[in-house]
Design an enzyme around this catalytic site. Sequence first.
Site, short mmCIF file in Angstrom:
data_model
loop_
_atom_site.label_atom_id
_atom_site.label_comp_id
_atom_site.label_asym_id
_atom_site.label_seq_id
_atom_site.Cartn_x
_atom_site.Cartn_y
_atom_site.Cartn_z
CD1 TRP A 103 -2.59 -2.05 1.99
CD2 TRP A 103 -2.86 -1.53 0.22
NE1 TRP A 103 -3.30 -3.23 1.48
CE2 TRP A 103 -3.52 -2.73 0.18
CE3 TRP A 103 -3.19 -0.02 -0.87
CZ2 TRP A 103 -4.26 -2.66 -1.34
CZ3 TRP A 103 -3.65 -1.34 -2.06
CH2 TRP A 103 -4.68 -2.54 -1.45
CG ASP A 172 -2.98 3.18 4.08
OD1 ASP A 172 -4.02 3.45 4.78
OD2 ASP A 172 -3.02 2.83 3.44
CE LYS A 196 -8.27 -3.51 3.59
NZ LYS A 196 -8.21 -2.90 3.42
C1 LIG Z 1 -6.82 -2.35 2.51
C2 LIG Z 1 -6.21 -0.78 1.83
C3 LIG Z 1 -6.05 -0.18 1.53
C4 LIG Z 1 -6.94 0.27 -0.08
O1 LIG Z 1 -7.89 0.40 0.41
P1 LIG Z 1 -9.34 1.27 -0.68
O2 LIG Z 1 -10.33 1.21 0.16
O3 LIG Z 1 -9.80 -0.27 -1.08
O4 LIG Z 1 -9.11 1.76 -1.62
C5 LIG Z 1 -5.30 1.06 1.52
N1 LIG Z 1 -4.24 0.89 2.47
C6 LIG Z 1 -4.33 -0.67 3.57
C7 LIG Z 1 -2.75 -0.26 4.83
C8 LIG Z 1 -5.38 -1.07 3.19
O5 LIG Z 1 -5.08 -2.39 4.70
#
Ligand SMILES: *Cc1c(COP(=O)(O)O)cnc(C)c1O
Length: 361
Positions: A103, A172, A196
Amino acid sequence: MTARIVNFNPGPAALPLQVLEQVRDEFLNFRGSGMSIAEISHRSALFEQVLNDAIERVVRLLKLPGDFKVLFLQGGASTQFVMIPMNLIPEGSSADYINTGTWATKAIKEVEILGKPHKVIASSKDRDFRYIPKDFQVTPGAAYLHFTSNNTIKGTQWATFPKAGDVPLVSDMSSDILSRPFDPKPFGLIYAGAQKNLGPAGVTIVIIREDMLAREPANLPTMFRYTTHAEKNSLYNTPPCIAIYMVQLVLKWVEETIGGLEAMEKINREKAGLLYGYMDSTDFYKGTADVDSRSMMNVTFRLPTEDLEKKFVAEAQKEKLGGLKGHRSVGGCRASLYNSISKEAVESLIAFMKDFAAKNG
Ligand SMILES: *Cc1c(COP(=O)(O)O)cnc(C)c1O
């Protein structure tokens, strides 16, 4: 109806049963309106109550100072990879990034596409992202330092956040937001896709400090400006009402049923401790992340052979333990232990793992 399984999916992921039951119970007639939440106006008092309650709960749970705004946006965390550099790197400035996996790599790719000045100040790519880098120098005066607090695919997590002095942190937190308390003051922006730890897919939470809003360049399209959404309380255009409503219920669950983030962290530590503790006591299951970089949310591990891994995932599924396959890019196995996963669920997984090891070891 098939009985529910224990769901270790990485995202979209398990949600608290009491939240799902409430959604079911009030789905056709939302709080006396005679309509479903899917049918009411996003500008109605009923929906605004849901939205504002969600915002207030985020502020309370994360103990956000008064100069932070909580936004609910669309486009996933992936859209934040581009909105952040678009909005937060002013002319003549450059941003720092730390690369800890898939990511973070994608976030860096977007700043590259935009052609905005940036520097990758640390990376754990040399050892397939099995660890969180410790030695790095934040560039003095950088626009921000971007890092991924929990690496969902590689199973690593920052135990404590990087120290960047006056440089604002941007993180993030898609896969570990609300899993533990932390000091929000060093952060300029925090973002997380909901699917998540927060709720269903379709909404992304963005927590932004007011001074960051002032950085906005003149020539950005309306929907890509944080100020558009901040000035309209996330109601500039039609928001994903159902997703926000479900996030509000999950926030309420964390606050009122669990008892807040200190209590949440205690449970999460216990769960991860049980699973890693068991794995470390065997030669059959091997964790893939360095011990000091292990994630409490995504436990990644290997079995002696790939065939055994396939058999493990298939037999677990038969025992109603789902979602244990590792990400397609890395293979192996992964148990995602997000907030909604109970200690009992982890104990049932460990019981299955013991049994499987005894039969196949
Ligand atoms: C799942 C995830 C993403 C992607 O998220 P989307 O909402 O599908 O764009 C980005 N960063 C992390 C750390 C993730 O676990």
